[in-house]
Scaffold this motif. Structure first.
Motif: not given
Ligand code: FES
Ligand code: FES
Length: 167
Positions: A146, A98, A95, A148
């Motif tokens: 992170c 972070c 996404c 994700c």
């Molecule tokens: Fe989504 Fe790290 S790329 S929180």
């Protein structure tokens, strides 16, 4: 009061209780720096103060008086920073929320290693030459979460840049 952000002197905070994170995002509209936990646990708000990484959510803006703050907007020149290119190449994000904090932290982390500063897991504390292994980078970047789960790509990206620096 003089706070320098990305090479420019900026107006002082409108409220002495304002965090550096709020100064950057709400007063200066520099929104690359992200709000995550707002309590020092995630690293999304990481910026550089005089070249050292700092959590801007835990830093009062007034603490930056006389100092130089760098955000991702300041790291990003006409060309992408090598870490930005490496994050792209190694899938170091999903996404991207972070990512500004990861890149700011990585810039400072590479400088710390270059200066010979040991981490919690550095095997030889007396050595001036730090080998940035996967485990070293993982430990040194452990303050940047992170959600994700792109950590493996993030480590790959930093390893690639560290390898270029060492070559
Ligand atoms: Fe989504 Fe790290 S790329 S929180
Ligand atoms: Fe500052 Fe999470 S927002 S550490």
């Amino acid at each position: 009061m003089t706070i320098r952000v990305n090479g420019i002197d900026v107006p002082p905070p409108q409220d002495a209780r304002m965090s550096l994170l709020d100064l950057l995002r709400n007063q200066l509209h520099l929104t690359a720096t992200k709000v995550g936990c707002n309590q020092g646990a995630c690293g999304a708000c990481t910026v550089l103060i005089d070249g050292q990484r700092a959590l801007s959510c835990l830093t009062l803006a007034v603490q930056a008086d006389g100092r130089s703050v760098t955000t991702l907007e300041g790291i990003n020149g006409e060309n992408p920073h090598p870490l930005q290119s490496a994050f792209l190449e190694h899938d170091g994000f999903q996404c991207g929320y972070c990512t500004p904090g990861q890149i700011c932290a990585a810039v400072a982390m590479l400088a710390e290693a270059e200066a010979g500063l040991p981490s919690y897991i550095t095997p030889d504390l007396a050595s001036q030459r730090i080998t940035l292994s996967r485990e070293e980078i993982r430990e040194r970047m452990s303050g940047n979460l992170c959600r994700c789960g792109a950590h493996n790509g993030i480590i790959d990206a930093i390893l690639a840049v560290a390898g270029q620096a060492a070559a």
